[in-house]
Design a protein around this motif. Sequence first.
Motif, PDB file in Angstrom:
ATOM      1  N   UNK A  87       0.862  -1.183   0.000  1.00  0.00           N
ATOM      2  CA  UNK A  87       0.000   0.000   0.000  1.00  0.00           C
ATOM      3  C   UNK A  87       0.894   1.226   0.000  1.00  0.00           C
ATOM      4  N   UNK A  88       0.748   2.070  -1.010  1.00  0.00           N
ATOM      5  CA  UNK A  88       1.483   3.334  -1.028  1.00  0.00           C
ATOM      6  C   UNK A  88       0.489   4.481  -0.926  1.00  0.00           C
ATOM      7  N   UNK A  89       0.849   5.484  -0.143  1.00  0.00           N
ATOM      8  CA  UNK A  89       0.016   6.661   0.041  1.00  0.00           C
ATOM      9  C   UNK A  89       0.874   7.894  -0.200  1.00  0.00           C
ATOM     10  N   UNK A  90       0.519   8.673  -1.222  1.00  0.00           N
ATOM     11  CA  UNK A  90       1.241   9.910  -1.535  1.00  0.00           C
ATOM     12  C   UNK A  90       2.717   9.648  -1.803  1.00  0.00           C
ATOM     13  N   UNK A  91       3.032   8.493  -2.356  1.00  0.00           N
ATOM     14  CA  UNK A  91       4.432   8.122  -2.578  1.00  0.00           C
ATOM     15  C   UNK A  91       5.011   8.834  -3.789  1.00  0.00           C
ATOM     16  N   UNK A  92       6.292   9.190  -3.709  1.00  0.00           N
ATOM     17  CA  UNK A  92       7.017   9.722  -4.859  1.00  0.00           C
ATOM     18  C   UNK A  92       7.786   8.581  -5.517  1.00  0.00           C
ATOM     19  N   UNK A  93       7.636   8.473  -6.838  1.00  0.00           N
ATOM     20  CA  UNK A  93       8.320   7.422  -7.577  1.00  0.00           C
ATOM     21  C   UNK A  93       9.537   7.936  -8.328  1.00  0.00           C
ATOM     22  N   UNK A 109      -2.670   1.781  -4.550  1.00  0.00           N
ATOM     23  CA  UNK A 109      -2.017   3.082  -4.692  1.00  0.00           C
ATOM     24  C   UNK A 109      -3.022   4.175  -4.331  1.00  0.00           C
ATOM     25  N   UNK A 110      -2.719   4.935  -3.273  1.00  0.00           N
ATOM     26  CA  UNK A 110      -3.601   6.008  -2.802  1.00  0.00           C
ATOM     27  C   UNK A 110      -2.885   7.340  -2.995  1.00  0.00           C
ATOM     28  N   UNK A 153      -2.890  -4.090  -9.566  1.00  0.00           N
ATOM     29  CA  UNK A 153      -2.789  -2.759  -8.956  1.00  0.00           C
ATOM     30  C   UNK A 153      -4.118  -2.031  -9.036  1.00  0.00           C
ATOM     31  N   UNK A 154      -4.467  -1.374  -7.948  1.00  0.00           N
ATOM     32  CA  UNK A 154      -5.647  -0.513  -7.883  1.00  0.00           C
ATOM     33  C   UNK A 154      -5.172   0.891  -7.555  1.00  0.00           C
TER      34      UNK A 154
END
Length: 269
Positions: free
Chosen positions: A133-139, A207-208, A232-233
């Motif tokens: 679960x990623x929240x506001x992640x930078x890739x 992905x949030x 992935x959602x």
Amino acid sequence: MTSIPTREHWINTDPGRLYAKAWMPATDAGESVPIILFHDSLGCVELWRDFPVRLARTTGRQVVAYDRLGFGRSDRHPGHLDGRFVHDEAHGAFTALRNQLKIGRFVAFGHSVGGGMAIGCAASFLEDCTGLITESAQAFVEDRTLQGIRAAQQSFAEPGQLERLQKYHGDKAAWVLSAWIDTWLAPSFAGWNLDEALGRIRCPNLVIHGEHDEFGSLLHPQRIADLTHGPAINRILKGCGHVPHREAPETVLELIDSWLDASDDRMVS
């Protein structure tokens, strides 16, 4: 509302001790896969506030959060963050946490740069990570991210602003702020990205991202969802900025709970 038992831990690593806290709902009984929380660039266990207990209560799973070295109640960091600090978390502090707390399978949940660390852990432990679960992640490094950091730098230069961090990080606050700003704004960090790690991920991925995130455009959640090989959602939360779990906690909790249930069903089938 019933309380949830907690347990505090000190994790031993070569550079210093890490503080960790676990929330253990009675409904879990050690049977479900725990959720591990990775905090953001200025964060710590305490700055998750009531989200971990609400997450544990909603999902019925154990939730574990820890302070990275130099943050919160953990020991001082002996130096500076280098360009690999996001990737290195998986085989450094996170591995020490898993070993000491005897954590096998896990769900990785990271906010902001913690999302990048959660991605690194999912990519490093393919057999054990059952969900990401990623929240506001930078890739990757984006102008919008750097602009947000520069704006925050100016804000923290105002009288009394550093004291806000000292409440949570004590006399390490100046180091915490510098570690964030100096690392991200360094020219040598401009090419940083998570593409290689994302390409190795096979587990389900939620992905949030807030539509008004001041530290990253919608290119980040799209890139995360596109490059992972697991199902992935991608959920963009309207009206939200960089901290959806604080700005829209009920929505985030409902999303995670339903996604975990669906992920468990896929594993059973």
